[in-house]
Design a protein around this motif. Structure first.
Motif, PDB file in Angstrom:
ATOM      1  N   ASP A 405       0.822  -1.211   0.000  1.00 57.14           N
ATOM      2  CA  ASP A 405       0.000   0.000   0.000  1.00 57.14           C
ATOM      3  C   ASP A 405       0.851   1.255   0.000  1.00 57.14           C
ATOM      4  N   LEU A 406       1.919   1.268   0.825  1.00 52.31           N
ATOM      5  CA  LEU A 406       2.800   2.435   0.886  1.00 52.31           C
ATOM      6  C   LEU A 406       3.505   2.650  -0.452  1.00 52.31           C
ATOM      7  N   ALA A 407       4.010   1.555  -1.015  1.00 50.24           N
ATOM      8  CA  ALA A 407       4.746   1.687  -2.274  1.00 50.24           C
ATOM      9  C   ALA A 407       3.838   2.141  -3.407  1.00 50.24           C
ATOM     10  N   SER A 408       2.571   1.725  -3.361  1.00 52.13           N
ATOM     11  CA  SER A 408       1.652   2.083  -4.441  1.00 52.13           C
ATOM     12  C   SER A 408       1.418   3.582  -4.529  1.00 52.13           C
ATOM     13  N   SER A 412       1.879   6.461  -9.428  1.00 56.24           N
ATOM     14  CA  SER A 412       1.486   7.510 -10.368  1.00 56.24           C
ATOM     15  C   SER A 412       2.681   8.346 -10.810  1.00 56.24           C
ATOM     16  N   ALA A 413       3.511   8.749  -9.846  1.00 52.46           N
ATOM     17  CA  ALA A 413       4.656   9.592 -10.176  1.00 52.46           C
ATOM     18  C   ALA A 413       5.681   8.838 -11.024  1.00 52.46           C
ATOM     19  N   LEU A 573       7.679  15.078  -5.580  1.00 55.22           N
ATOM     20  CA  LEU A 573       7.920  14.208  -6.722  1.00 55.22           C
ATOM     21  C   LEU A 573       7.273  14.760  -7.993  1.00 55.22           C
ATOM     22  N   SER A 574       6.072  15.310  -7.837  1.00 57.18           N
ATOM     23  CA  SER A 574       5.407  15.863  -9.010  1.00 57.18           C
ATOM     24  C   SER A 574       6.153  17.059  -9.569  1.00 57.18           C
TER      25      SER A 574
END
Length: 956
Positions: A405-408, A412-413, A573-574
């Motif tokens: 869950d954390l890695a997911s 998107s980025a 990150l975005s």
């Protein structure tokens, strides 16, 4: 039913013409027809059905009136495999049965209905002495059973969801609770909506096979989210091509779709799809239950969001307080950059106030505020660890799903940057002891570092068990680390010079923080890297908990996670990829426009401002009575019992805990829900409030949304408790009616014994011994008859219906003489003295007053020695008659006097053990006297003996 029976041509049935019926059948049918209680008679070897008007609704439109005169096997084909053997056992062995809340799937309205019944099968003896039929007293308990089952679900929902920390987790826990009641909710689907209510995310589901999913439109989610109203879906087999739960009539083919409206909000935050049982009619109670389920889930979601907002506010304030000058001097560049980007737009807005901040400038300020917060939090986390002040809270966690869950969050980025992202975390065989929030920091730091220095290729996250440990690896195809730099990678503030990445920003403590956090878990971290090819960071943590400090296993957390750090990281990150990340806005407090339970609330607070604020807030939804202290609250609650009490703890005079004790001690208010408000925070304060008997405990400051949610939940639970109590009262009425029937059946053989004994006593050829035996039979039978009457009276009084009295003109002198004549038969050797003073006429129930005289005089005889008289005096007074009964026995014990008229109270030494009572006499006497509007008292002393005095008004 009497009319229907008379019009039936019985010659066409197996019973034959009525003229040929045995007298036992005629008598039984007469009893059945004249009873207002549901009664069914099965007669003969074919068990032909005869029943009364009260039983007709149990047959439904499908079976009545054709069931009359038909064999039971033909009428109840669907349940004959259940009741048939029971009836056969009564016919063959003559043994009565009792069944309580038994489930019988009756077909009486076109479908197999889930029904529950409590009934008894009693043999009916015919003229031959054999069993000619079965007498059935039956009471349908479907409403009671369903209410109790649904109440358990409504109690389970808040219990399970109370530990939720996110809306998604609240939905998952709610689904677990619903999975325990598949009878009422065969399947469920829980959706969460975005702020605009346009997108629905399936968060949890129960009972549905994977192939029966469907889209949000199939389940009418958009329609429910727009209207905020429930929608009934039927014909699911046509909509989805498949249903669950069987075929035909047993298949679940309908669902109710309900909005999840958090208290204080107008727009639904989610939607519940609840499958409907094919065996229960969708009536108002079923709809109300599902509405309460949706309300409970909405309240849980609202509570989680309120908690998250409170945590975010607390963390923001803590971050400002901990921002020390020393930190700025160490990382001046990193702190000055976001400060500049924040101060410049603000300064420009101050110079030109009419222009204000534009959208892009606001986004810049917001983005850099998050970035600054992330920097400060990282420094403070590291500082706490360095100084040994870090307090972890370890618990067993399903680490695979948590890590995935954390890695997911990064998917998107990463994919937006044109790279592949692999998350390979298969389930582990056992939970791993970690601190969830510290593990989040470990994963986020490693992934952000990999993303920062990987410009193309792929990033992979893997979790594997390895020989008593679990290993987390984050692998990238980035720029890599020079060999000479590898030993210093985990040093604080160290940065690889000249490393090519997406940004040059950073404090240089990220990997150092990871190492310290891993050490807190008793593990280690290592790195393997090839320049130009990529790097792999591997975290190793032991399984079990033997390596962890015992005091930190399941310990209370001192620092709460806000979630802002993750938002800041994703925002950063975005920016590295040149895009933006949308941020969910915090729901604002809006006036509630949805459905809330009705109720009257008593508000107690000595602070005028707080009292007026809460009164205005609550008065939008309920009627509110506000008072200033505990004494006034107690008076108001006794004058008008409220549906809920909301009270401050600290008040002059009677404080909140004192008020709670008084309320719980009063039968009228002991079940009223109480919510305590207090400025005392912490687990100890909450436990103290709940132990004192509070239903909920709310710590100041609190949000309006949270308060409305707590009040709404308590009112809903209170209403369910009241419905359960009503069902219990109905069951008590059934018990009373059943006891009445049983007592009637018991009196018949006793009356027969009395008639036979009296007839025997009149025979002249009896010798003295036979005459005494006959007299003894009469005495015992009369005593048994009185005992049955007393038990029935006790039951009526205990169940609250009261002992009935039927008034008519009566002469108490004549009633007393008749009662004393019966007692003389039981006590022929005792002396009974009676005195009449004045007229003894009045409007009373003569039979009941005879019962009073028999009980009082019978007690006087049993508790006084032989050779002493019992005196009965009836004296006329103005508008009243006084009846007194005196004996010269031992005085009544002082400790027994206060409870003398309670049930099951007996003296310590009855003079004649053969006539020993069961302790109901005075209890019944007291109820009969009070039913006549009279009074009774007693005086008892060593010198004067014991005297009971009954004062009766002559007219009602």
């Amino acid at each position: 039913m009497g009319v229907l029976m008379r019009s039936t041509d019985w010659s066409r049935t197996v019973l034959g013409p009525v003229e040929t019926w045995p007298q036992s059948l005629r008598t039984t049918v007469s009893t059945c027809l004249n009873s207002r209680f549901p009664i069914l008679v099965w007669w003969g070897p074919d068990l032909v059905m005869l029943y009364n008007d009260a039983y007709r609704p149990m047959l439904g439109r499908d079976k009545h009136p054709r069931a009359l005169g038909l064999p039971g096997r033909e009428v109840w084909q669907e349940i004959w495999h259940i009741i048939g053997p029971m009836l056969e056992g009564v016919l063959h062995r003559g043994e009565a049965t009792w069944s309580e809340n038994i489930m019988l799937p009756l077909v009486r309205a076109g479908f197999a209905e889930e029904c529950y019944f409590t009934f008894s099968y009693s043999p009916i003896r015919d003229e031959s002495g054999g069993v000619g039929g079965v007498f059935t007293a039956v009471y349908e308990t479907t409403g009671q059973v369903l209410s109790e089952r649904r109440l358990r679900t409504l109690q389970e929902l808040p219990s399970r969801t109370s530990t939720a920390r996110t809306a998604e987790e609240a939905c998952a826990l709610a689904a677990e609770a619903l999975s325990q009641n598949l009878a009422d909710v065969p399947f469920s689907r829980l959706y969460l909506l975005d702020d605009e209510g346009r997108k629905a995310l399936l968060t949890a589901f129960t009972g549905l096979p994977p192939e029966v999913m469907g889209s949000a439109e199939d389940w009418s989610i958009p329609e429910v989210s727009r209207s905020g109203q429930s929608v009934l879906l039927d014909g699911l087999s046509r909509r989805l091509g498949a249903v669950m739960g069987g075929q035909g009539a047993t298949a679940v083919d309908a669902a109710l779709v309900l909005p999840l409206v958090c208290p204080g909000e107008a727009r639904p935050s989610g939607v519940l799809v609840a499958g409907l049982s094919p065996h229960v009619l969708l009536d108002e109670k079923y709809r109300s239950f599902l509405g309460l389920v949706a309300g409970q889930i909405a309240t849980a979601i609202g509570r989680v969001r309120v908690l998250q907002e409170a945590q975010q506010r607390a963390e923001a304030l803590a971050a400002l307080d901990r921002a020390k000058t020393a930190f700025f001097s160490n990382v001046s560049h990193e702190l000055r950059t976001p400060l500049t980007l924040m101060l410049s737009p603000l300064e420009q807005a101050l110079v030109v106030p009419d222009e204000g901040l534009r959208g892009e400038e606001l986004r810049t300020v917001h983005r850099n505020s998050l970035r600054l917060l992330k920097l400060v939090n990282a420094l403070l986390d590291f500082s706490r660890i360095e100084e040994g002040r870090a307090q972890a809270s370890f618990e067993p966690v399903e680490l695979s799903s948590l890590t995935a869950d954390l890695a997911s969050s990064f998917r998107s980025a990463v994919e937006k940057a044109g790279m592949r992202f692999t998350v390979d975390c298969p389930p582990l065989q056992e939970p791993v002891w970690v601190d969830r929030e510290l593990w989040e920091k470990i994963v986020f730091n490693l992934l952000s570092n990999a993303f920062k220095f990987t410009l193309a290729g792929a990033i992979a996250v893997r979790l594997r068990p390895v020989e008593g440990h679990v290993e987390l690896s984050v692998e990238d195809t980035g720029t890599g680390i020079p060999r000479e730099e590898l030993p210093r990678v985990f040093e604080r503030f160290h940065r690889v010079q000249g490393a090519k990445g997406r940004s040059i920003e950073g404090t240089g403590i990220g990997l150092a923080l990871v190492q310290e956090l891993v050490r807190l878990h008793g593990g280690s971290v290592r790195v393997e890297s090839t320049l130009g090819q990529g790097s792999t960071f591997t975290v190793t943590i032991p399984l079990g908990n033997a390596h962890l400090p015992r005091e930190r296993l399941g310990a209370t957390r001192t620092q709460a996670s806000t979630g802002l750090e993750a938002a800041s990281l994703l925002e950063e990150l975005s920016q590295w990829t040149g895009g933006g990340v949308s941020t969910l806005s915090t729901p604002s407090s809006r006036s509630h426009q949805g459905e809330l339970p009705a109720g009257h609330i008593l508000l107690v607070d000595d602070n005028t401002d707080m009292r007026h604020y809460l009164q205005r807030l609550l008065a939008e939804h309920w009627t509110v009575e506000a008072v200033a202290d505990g004494v006034m609250a107690l008076e108001a609650a006794r004058k008008r019992v409220p549906d809920l009490i909301l009270s401050d703890v600290m008040m002059p005079g009677l404080d909140g805990f004192g008020l709670l004790r008084e309320l719980r001690a009063d039968p009228r208010t002991q079940t009223v829900p109480v919510i305590l408000l207090s400025a005392r925070a912490g687990e100890e304060a909450t436990v103290e409030g709940m132990n004192a008997g509070a239903d909920d405990y709310l710590i100041k400051p609190f949000s309006a949304r949270e308060l409305l949610a707590r009040v709404s939940a308590q009112l809903a639970l209170s209403r369910m408790r009241q419905e359960a109590l009503q069902e219990a009262r109905k069951r008590a009425e059934f018990e009373q009616q059943l006891i009445g029937i049983v007592s009637h059946d018991l009196r018949n053989p006793i009356n027969a014994v009395l008639l036979s004994a009296h007839a025997l006593l009149k025979r002249e050829e009896l010798n003295e011994r036979s005459t005494k035996n006959a007299a003894r039979i009469i005495t015992s039978a009369e005593r048994a008859s009185r005992l049955i009457r007393d038990l029935l009276d006790f039951t009526q009084a205990r169940l609250g219906t009261g002992i009935p009295v039927y008034r008519k003109p009566v002469d108490l002198h004549a009633v007393t003489r008749a009662a004393l004549e019966e007692l003389h038969v039981a006590f022929p050797e005792r002396e009974l003295l009676i005195e009449h003073e004045g007229d003894g006429c009045g409007e009373w129930d003569g039979e009941r007053l005879g019962q009073v005289v028999q009980n009082l005089v019978g007690n006087a005889l049993r508790y006084s020695p032989e050779g002493t008289p019992v005196r009965v005096v009836i004296r006329a007074e103005e508008g009243h008659l006084l009846l007194s009964v005196s004996n010269q026995g031992q005085p009544i014990q002082e400790d027994l006097l206060p409870r003398l008229f309670q049930a099951m109270q007996r003296g310590a030494s009855e003079m004649d053990p053969s006539t020993r009572s069961v302790g109901l006499g005075l209890f019944i006497v007291d109820h009969i006297v009070r039913a006549h509007g009279g009074t009774i008292d007693v005086k008892s002393s060593e010198a004067e003996g014991t005297t009971f005095r009954v004062r009766l008004p002559r007219r009602e």
